[in-house]
Enzyme design. Structure first.
Site, short mmCIF file in Angstrom:
data_model
loop_
_atom_site.label_atom_id
_atom_site.label_comp_id
_atom_site.label_asym_id
_atom_site.label_seq_id
_atom_site.Cartn_x
_atom_site.Cartn_y
_atom_site.Cartn_z
N GLU A 115 53.80 27.61 37.08
CA GLU A 115 53.31 26.25 37.19
C GLU A 115 54.31 25.29 37.85
OE1 GLU A 115 52.79 28.27 34.75
OE2 GLU A 115 50.84 27.95 33.81
N GLU A 127 48.80 32.64 29.74
CA GLU A 127 48.55 31.84 28.52
C GLU A 127 47.35 32.41 27.75
OE1 GLU A 127 48.55 28.16 30.86
OE2 GLU A 127 50.01 27.38 29.44
N1 T1G Z 1 43.28 29.09 41.96
C1 T1G Z 1 42.39 29.12 42.98
N2 T1G Z 1 42.48 29.98 44.02
C2 T1G Z 1 43.51 30.84 44.03
C3 T1G Z 1 44.48 30.86 43.00
C4 T1G Z 1 44.33 29.94 41.93
N3 T1G Z 1 45.19 29.92 40.90
N4 T1G Z 1 45.39 31.85 43.32
C5 T1G Z 1 44.99 32.38 44.47
N5 T1G Z 1 43.86 31.80 44.90
C6 T1G Z 1 43.11 32.12 46.12
C7 T1G Z 1 43.93 31.84 47.37
O1 T1G Z 1 43.80 30.48 47.76
C8 T1G Z 1 43.27 32.79 48.35
O2 T1G Z 1 42.03 32.20 48.73
C9 T1G Z 1 42.93 34.01 47.49
O3 T1G Z 1 42.89 33.52 46.14
C10 T1G Z 1 43.95 35.12 47.60
O4 T1G Z 1 45.21 34.51 47.30
C11 T1G Z 1 46.67 26.03 32.89
C12 T1G Z 1 47.52 24.88 35.11
C13 T1G Z 1 47.62 35.78 42.52
C14 T1G Z 1 49.84 36.53 43.41
O5 T1G Z 1 50.12 29.65 40.63
O6 T1G Z 1 50.39 33.52 43.26
O7 T1G Z 1 47.35 28.22 35.65
O8 T1G Z 1 42.53 32.06 51.18
O9 T1G Z 1 46.27 35.02 49.53
O10 T1G Z 1 48.77 37.31 48.38
O11 T1G Z 1 48.96 26.36 32.67
O12 T1G Z 1 47.41 34.16 44.92
O13 T1G Z 1 41.19 33.98 50.26
O14 T1G Z 1 40.21 31.63 50.28
O15 T1G Z 1 47.67 34.33 47.54
O16 T1G Z 1 47.26 38.84 46.94
C15 T1G Z 1 49.01 29.20 38.15
C16 T1G Z 1 48.78 31.40 42.40
C17 T1G Z 1 47.96 28.17 38.43
C18 T1G Z 1 49.07 31.75 40.95
C19 T1G Z 1 47.74 36.88 44.73
N6 T1G Z 1 48.79 30.38 38.98
N7 T1G Z 1 48.33 32.56 43.13
O17 T1G Z 1 48.44 36.87 45.95
O18 T1G Z 1 46.51 36.60 47.58
S1 T1G Z 1 48.24 26.72 37.51
C20 T1G Z 1 49.38 30.49 40.18
C21 T1G Z 1 49.22 33.51 43.56
C22 T1G Z 1 47.85 27.17 35.92
C23 T1G Z 1 47.88 26.68 33.50
C24 T1G Z 1 48.19 26.18 34.86
C25 T1G Z 1 48.65 34.58 44.44
C26 T1G Z 1 48.46 35.95 43.74
P1 T1G Z 1 41.44 32.49 50.22
P2 T1G Z 1 46.49 35.06 48.07
P3 T1G Z 1 47.78 37.49 47.28
#
Ligand code: T1G
Ligand code: NAD
Length: 647
Positions: free
Chosen positions: A124, A104
């Protein structure tokens, strides 16, 4: 070091976000970006802007950890609006994953360039939400509505190549991404605001309507998917400001929903399953994998390893079986190729890393060997004995057994500490769950090796203690038993299955048995007949089906009759159930779906508590992760233990 910093490259301002681990748009990042916009707007010497991130990825989304708290200003939509309104063009330089709020943010910029291996998505819905910072309003202005709907309601990212093709990217960089972004920014005259663009109607209106219907049907009980579809439909018929307001309100409502809380629970639970200190020790190598047995599981495990770049040596009983095993592996890789999951070069390279043999000495150089032979303790002990002779001293020896005692198998080795259980789920190259079963004397670095293999295979590894069925199969046995009780008490197989699919399971417990085959569980029940607790209620309906040769789909009849592949209620089964009720002296009564699910959930939760009390699972989160990723428990309900603890 601030989480947002700006450096000048000539007349181009390069704004860098540095917020490990995934550059989530935390409150500090949002405030830093807003300050950067203001500083740049006040500097007439700046002609254009590049927005980039350090570390392994562009912004991977809003900070999911903030969702349980009231949103703090500045809010992401406002930051994005400030960038979009800027007087100089902003270019997003994307590497790794631009997901959710990250994409976004990039769509609020005036152009986008990405590294060739980058991915872009709006996941999302997988968190029980819809995009909350303009995603459902800007994306259909950059790509055609059908492509936008697929991304928003499907929640799956697209590759950089696909993003370029559909208009989400302006370019893909093969060299230095920042340099390419600066060049692109330098060439831009004035900012072209995404919101000023007209929405792009679907390429085929009828196909789009069908797509809308498909997503709404597929949504089942998951609210976010339904709302995502409605948000895209609304964007097509409403002005941008109204669409943005409607999107934001829906997002805020969903953020506080029970389903979003459940999906956030699962998101973090899946990332915590290997947090045990032993998993963080230095693992032994896992590049060269041996697989004994080229049947359903052996071939699936081999394919799973090959697809992730490992090399595999498969050993079978004889040349014919080895050839059959090789054919199964080749067929599985061909299926992945046909689904576009790998290129033909990658498929050929994978096959070049694979050999099928009959001589166990071929396993001498393997780092880790997994046996996937018949579910028979004597056969497995013979295999373990051979592996003990031929494998390198520090090679890890693993079993894929579903139910047998891993401690008993480990004890057959001269060094039992190198034995471990790696319980894959079928199909092994698809199912995410891997139960890592820990015998009493397993070495810590062997636990770390199991965890390393799970990570390498992109699987969710869950640590389990040794017991009959570990975590998942043990809980499944409990609710399968409860389902049998329900049949004897008055329910029908289709009523139980319908209650489960209505609850959100992909498939009911009886349809699942027909798919897997009734004979496997029957063989196990016969093996245990002598030790069964006579005081425990026993339902013989399944035995009667097996005695009648009704083993499920593979025999054209099981709990259901199969005509042209379609399941139909079977009069024979109805009669067998009725006669068993008479024999048990039970007067059948009707059951509604709520009571059926109440009893099945209670059985899962009670057995789950036993699994916790006996230390078989580390915590309730691991049980939820297991039931969701191995047994089709609906993700948006959080898992059986989450439901119990939420009350
Ligand atoms: N927020 C906080 N922490 C996050 C995070 C996030 N969005 N994504 C990952 N982490 C942390 C995760 O908990 C872990 O922490 C570390 O990063 C590595 O993650 C406004 C409301 C990016 C593909 O859904 O898909 O935006 O365990 O083990 O395998 O419209 O993380 O090390 O303490 O998964 O290399 C939308 C979610 C949010 C993406 C990387 N975004 N993340 O994968 O590492 S909602 C998502 C992923 C949003 C807007 C809306 C994957 C990754 P720790 P990991 P990875
Ligand atoms: P399968 O019958 O399809 O394959 C077993 C293979 O082992 C056969 O090809 C056989 O030739 C081979 N084999 C037997 N003895 C051997 C030996 N001494 N040396 C080399 N190869 C030998 O069985 P499967 O469904 O693949 O199950 C294998 C194991 O995986 C079992 O322990 C089973 O409980 C477990 N498992 C099965 C599933 C499933 O859904 N099928 C799921 C998880 C775990």
């Amino acid at each position: 070091m601030s989480v947002v910093s700006t450096l000048l490259h000539g007349s181009v301002a390069v704004v860098t976000i540095d917020n490990p681990p995934v550059n989530a748009t935390s409150q500090a990042v949002r405030a830093g970006l807003l300050a950067a916009v203001a500083d740049i707007e006040a500097d007439p010497g700046i002609a254009s802007v590049v927005l980039r991130c350090t570390g392994r990825t562009f912004v991977a989304g809003a900070d999911v950890r903030e969702f349980d708290k009231p949103p703090q200003p500045p809010h992401l939509p406002d930051v994005i609006a400030a960038i979009e309104a800027a007087s100089r063009p902003w270019v997003a330089a994307i590497h790794g994953s631009a997901l959710g709020g990250g994409l976004e943010l990039a769509m609020g910029c005036h152009a986008r360039i990405a590294a060739r291996d980058a991915r872009l998505g709006l996941p999302e819905v997988t968190l029980g939400l819809i995009p909350g910072a303009g995603g459902t309003v800007r994306l259909p202005r950059l790509v055609a509505a059908d492509a936008a709907l697929a991304m928003i309601a499907g929640g799956k990212p697209v590759t950089a190549a696909r993003a370029l093709e559909i208009g989400l990217l302006d370019d893909v960089a093969d060299g230095d991404l920042t340099d390419a972004a600066i060049a692109l920014a330098t060439g831009l005259e004035a900012p072209r605001r995404t919101l000023d663009r007209p929405v792009r109607d679907p390429s085929d209106a009828d196909a789009f309507s069908a797509q809308v219907k498909r997503f709404k049907t597929r949504a089942g009980g998951q609210l976010s998917i339904r709302h995502a579809v409605e948000a895209v439909e609304n964007t097509l018929v409403t002005d941008a400001a109204a669409a943005l307001a409607a999107e934001r309100q829906t997002f805020l409502d969903l953020k506080d929903s029970e389903q979003a809380a459940a999906l956030r629970h699962v998101f973090f639970a899946e990332r915590a399953t290997l947090s045990d200190p032993r998993c963080k020790q230095t693992p032994r190598p896992v590049d060269r994998i041996g697989v004994v047995g080229g049947g359903t599981m052996g071939a699936g495990i081999a394919a799973a390893c090959l697809l992730k770049g490992l090399s595999v040596t498969m050993v079978e009983r004889d040349t014919e079986a080895a050839e059959t095993g090789r054919a199964r592996v080749a067929e599985t890789l061909a299926g992945s190729l046909a689904r576009g999951l790998l290129t033909s070069d990658a498929r050929d390279a994978a096959l070049s890393r694979f050999q099928a043999a009959t001589d166990y000495s071929e396993l001498a150089g393997e780092d880790l060997v997994i046996e996937a032979v018949f579910e028979d303790m004597q056969v497995k002990k013979q295999v373990f004995a051979r592996l003990d002779e031929v494998c390198a001293p520090d090679a890890v020896i693993a079993t894929n057994t579903s139910y047998l005692d891993v401690d008993e198998l480990a004890a057959t080795l001269r060094d039992p500490s190198r034995a471990i259980g790696l319980h894959f789920f079928s199909p092994a190259h698809v199912m995410k769950l891997l139960e890592i079963v820990l015998p009493e004397r397993v070495a810590d670095d062997v636990v770390a090796t199991g965890a390393a293999l799970a990570r390498k295979l992109g699987k969710i590894g869950v640590l389990a203690g040794v017991c009959d069925g570990f975590i998942g199969n043990r809980i499944m046995s409990a609710y399968r038993r409860e389902a049998d009780y329900l049949l004897e008490d008055g329910a029908t197989p289709s009523e139980v299955d319908a209650a489960m699919t209505g609850f959100g399971f992909a498939m009911g417990v009886f349809a699942m048995q027909d798919l897997a085959g009734l004979d496997i569980a029957w063989a196990m029940r016969k093996r245990r007949a002598a030790t069964r607790d006579p005081s425990e209620r026993y339902v013989a309906i399944a035995d009667r089906l097996c005695q009648a040769g009704r083993f499920g789909r593979k025999t054209g009849a099981g709990w259901y009759d199969y005509v042209d592949g379609k399941a139909r209620s079977a009069p024979t089964v109805t009669e067998i159930i009725a006669s068993e009720r008479r024999r048990a002296g039970i007067t059948p009564r009707p059951f509604d779906p709520e009571e059926i699910m109440q009893r099945l959930l209670a059985a899962m939760q009670s057995e789950g508590q036993n699994v916790l009390d006996e230390g078989i699972a580390r915590n309730a989160c691991d049980i939820d992760v297991t039931m969701i990723n191995g047994y089709g428990f609906p993700r948006w309900r959080g898992g059986p233990m989450w439901m119990r603890d939420r009350g």
